[in-house]
Design a protein around this motif. Structure first.
Motif, PDB file in Angstrom:
ATOM      1  N   THR A 290    -113.514 -17.798  -3.592  1.00  0.00           N
ATOM      2  CA  THR A 290    -113.108 -17.849  -4.997  1.00  0.00           C
ATOM      3  C   THR A 290    -112.699 -19.261  -5.414  1.00  0.00           C
ATOM      4  O   THR A 290    -112.178 -20.031  -4.613  1.00  0.00           O
ATOM      5  N   ALA A 291    -112.924 -19.551  -6.679  1.00  0.00           N
ATOM      6  CA  ALA A 291    -112.569 -20.876  -7.191  1.00  0.00           C
ATOM      7  C   ALA A 291    -111.055 -21.063  -7.229  1.00  0.00           C
ATOM      8  O   ALA A 291    -110.551 -22.150  -6.962  1.00  0.00           O
ATOM      9  N   GLY A 302    -116.239 -15.107  -2.278  1.00  0.00           N
ATOM     10  CA  GLY A 302    -116.820 -15.594  -3.515  1.00  0.00           C
ATOM     11  C   GLY A 302    -118.332 -15.605  -3.500  1.00  0.00           C
ATOM     12  O   GLY A 302    -118.973 -14.711  -2.944  1.00  0.00           O
ATOM     13  N   GLN A 303    -118.913 -16.646  -4.082  1.00  0.00           N
ATOM     14  CA  GLN A 303    -120.372 -16.729  -4.210  1.00  0.00           C
ATOM     15  C   GLN A 303    -120.893 -18.046  -3.638  1.00  0.00           C
ATOM     16  O   GLN A 303    -121.048 -18.175  -2.447  1.00  0.00           O
ATOM     17  N   PRO A 324    -122.383 -26.585 -11.773  1.00  0.00           N
ATOM     18  CA  PRO A 324    -122.167 -25.641 -12.873  1.00  0.00           C
ATOM     19  C   PRO A 324    -120.833 -25.795 -13.590  1.00  0.00           C
ATOM     20  O   PRO A 324    -120.655 -25.276 -14.693  1.00  0.00           O
ATOM     21  N   GLY A 325    -119.863 -26.499 -12.958  1.00  0.00           N
ATOM     22  CA  GLY A 325    -118.540 -26.634 -13.538  1.00  0.00           C
ATOM     23  C   GLY A 325    -117.598 -25.538 -13.070  1.00  0.00           C
ATOM     24  O   GLY A 325    -118.017 -24.528 -12.494  1.00  0.00           O
ATOM     25  N   LEU A 326    -116.314 -25.737 -13.333  1.00  0.00           N
ATOM     26  CA  LEU A 326    -115.295 -24.799 -12.877  1.00  0.00           C
ATOM     27  C   LEU A 326    -114.426 -24.259 -14.020  1.00  0.00           C
ATOM     28  O   LEU A 326    -113.400 -23.623 -13.765  1.00  0.00           O
ATOM     29  N   ARG A 327    -114.804 -24.483 -15.267  1.00  0.00           N
ATOM     30  CA  ARG A 327    -114.081 -23.858 -16.369  1.00  0.00           C
ATOM     31  C   ARG A 327    -114.320 -22.350 -16.324  1.00  0.00           C
ATOM     32  O   ARG A 327    -115.319 -21.897 -15.749  1.00  0.00           O
ATOM     33  N   PRO A 328    -113.443 -21.539 -16.891  1.00  0.00           N
ATOM     34  CA  PRO A 328    -113.619 -20.085 -16.831  1.00  0.00           C
ATOM     35  C   PRO A 328    -115.007 -19.623 -17.258  1.00  0.00           C
ATOM     36  O   PRO A 328    -115.599 -18.739 -16.625  1.00  0.00           O
ATOM     37  N   ALA A 329    -115.553 -20.215 -18.304  1.00  0.00           N
ATOM     38  CA  ALA A 329    -116.873 -19.810 -18.787  1.00  0.00           C
ATOM     39  C   ALA A 329    -117.993 -20.238 -17.846  1.00  0.00           C
ATOM     40  O   ALA A 329    -119.110 -19.697 -17.913  1.00  0.00           O
ATOM     41  N   ASP A 330    -117.694 -21.204 -16.971  1.00  0.00           N
ATOM     42  CA  ASP A 330    -118.709 -21.708 -16.047  1.00  0.00           C
ATOM     43  C   ASP A 330    -118.812 -20.873 -14.777  1.00  0.00           C
ATOM     44  O   ASP A 330    -119.813 -20.962 -14.055  1.00  0.00           O
ATOM     45  N   GLN A 334    -116.341 -15.072 -13.827  1.00  0.00           N
ATOM     46  CA  GLN A 334    -115.067 -15.719 -14.141  1.00  0.00           C
ATOM     47  C   GLN A 334    -114.155 -15.881 -12.912  1.00  0.00           C
ATOM     48  O   GLN A 334    -112.929 -15.979 -13.056  1.00  0.00           O
ATOM     49  N   ARG A 335    -114.775 -15.970 -11.710  1.00  0.00           N
ATOM     50  CA  ARG A 335    -113.936 -16.139 -10.523  1.00  0.00           C
ATOM     51  C   ARG A 335    -114.541 -17.028  -9.446  1.00  0.00           C
ATOM     52  O   ARG A 335    -113.803 -17.570  -8.619  1.00  0.00           O
TER      53      ARG A 335
END
Length: 382
Positions: A290-291, A302-303, A324-330, A334-335
């Motif tokens: 998980t992030a 996680g993935q 891909p980035g680590l913002r919630p939308a990215d 969302q995890r």
């Protein structure tokens, strides 16, 4: 009273049996190039191995788990390497290692057993394929002498299939005497089922020579090198490492895991000598973590994660990432770090170029269930 089959196992263990991970699997093939697959069982945390220190959301997601990159090797303006990977950093800056980030197999759930099954078989779903992609790779190369040799109590799924396999395993137990081995050989001389197994085990023991292998990372790397460097030795290898499931106390545990991996890879390099220049090592895990940190000083399943290629044959010194980035939308659901690169495509391209095979044919044979995917190329020096 011991059965003959059980006695065979006991005697072979005296010749050498690995009782704890890591484990090694070898395959002998008609090539002078070497390809080594290192699997990290347990889901290695790619975000703390190759650290996206320039990503604004990284520190807030990780909190106390965020890696302080003050003492870490900077790979480029975006990523740094975990401080435990000292030798890997040297390989990277010497052009002998590269990293592929946000990479994943086709598996999208979070079971270790199912994820490892997909990774090792090359399928798109658990238990869809019965043999392993590494076994199919041996068939593509064309085997000579023993098709495969495993340094493990059991054969890893990635090497199971039609290719013949034998095994050798280092042990902390006292070595079996030559007299005992001679007596067991005589006992099985006329046994149609067990004679071939015993003869194969003795052949592997002979290849091991005077390795006097122990189970520490440096000794393991040395033993692998001793097999791979021989003119009559294997050319394809698999090394299993465990302990990457860091739900709690992650920082200390991951640091120890990475130090052991770093030591093993350096020992492999140092003991291969000139053969290192023809060697490619692929390091990969079944999925990432998980992030965000959990509440017990760790991360959960996680993935996407990170994969590593190392070796004198590798066109290194770079990080390959469609970040891909680590913002919630990215994030994936969302995890998790979202997969943007195919581990299957990376394996197919690295294996093909390492062993001078056609990349597209290799991808088709190794990962038939995935359809016509484009293997990643340009990874290995020509």
């Amino acid at each position: 009273m011991l059965s003959r089959r059980h006695f065979l196992r006991v005697a072979a263990a005296g010749a050498g049996a690995m009782l704890v991970a890591p484990q090694i699997v070898f395959a002998s093939a008609a090539t002078d190039r070497r390809f080594v697959f290192v699997i990290q069982r347990g889901a290695a945390d790619g975000l703390n191995i190759v650290v996206p220190y320039a990503e604004p959301a990284y520190a807030s997601l990780r909190g106390p788990l965020a890696i302080d990159t003050a003492n870490a090797a900077k790979l480029n303006g975006t990523f740094a390497l975990h401080p435990s990977l000292v030798q890997a950093a040297q390989m990277y800056h010497g052009g002998q290692a590269l990293f592929v980030h946000a990479v994943a197999s086709p598996y999208r759930d979070r079971s270790h057993f199912d994820g490892q099954n997909v990774l090792e078989t090359g399928g798109t779903a658990p238990y869809q394929v019965k043999d392993g992609w590494l076994n199919r790779l041996v068939g593509l190369v064309g085997a000579t002498r023993e098709n495969a040799i495993a340094l493990a109590p059991t054969m890893p799924l990635a090497l199971r299939g039609t290719a013949r396999a034998t095994s050798y395993a280092p042990s902390a137990l006292p070595a079996a005497s030559d007299d005992l081995l001679t007596r067991v050989s005589a006992l099985y001389e006329g046994d149609a089922q067990l004679h071939g197994l015993w003869a194969s085990a003795m052949n592997a023991r002979g290849l091991a020579g005077d390795a006097s292998a122990h189970q520490d990372p440096a000794s393991l790397g040395k033993l692998a090198a001793q097999f791979l460097a021989r003119a009559d030795g294997p050319r394809i290898a698999m090394i299993e490492t465990g302990g990457w499931d860091t739900h709690s106390a992650q920082n200390a545990r991951l640091a120890n895991q990475l130090k052991a991996l770093d030591t093993m890879l350096a020992s492999l390099r140092d003991n291969l000598g000139p053969a290192w220049d023809k060697t490619t090592v692929l390091v990969a895990t079944e999925f990432g973590r998980t992030a965000a940190a959990n509440g017990t000083g760790g991360t959960d399943h996680g993935q996407a994660s990170v994969a590593m290629l190392a070796g004198g044959a590798v066109a290194g010194g770079r990080v390959i990432a469609d970040w891909p980035g680590l913002r919630p939308a990215d994030l994936y659901e969302q995890r998790d770090l979202k997969p943007t690169a195919s581990l299957d495509a990376l394996i197919a391209g690295a294996a093909a170029e390492s062993l001078q095979l056609d990349p597209q044919r290799t991808a088709t044979v190794l990962f038939a269930q995935a359809g016509a995917q484009q293997p990643v190329t340009g990874l290995i020096r020509t």
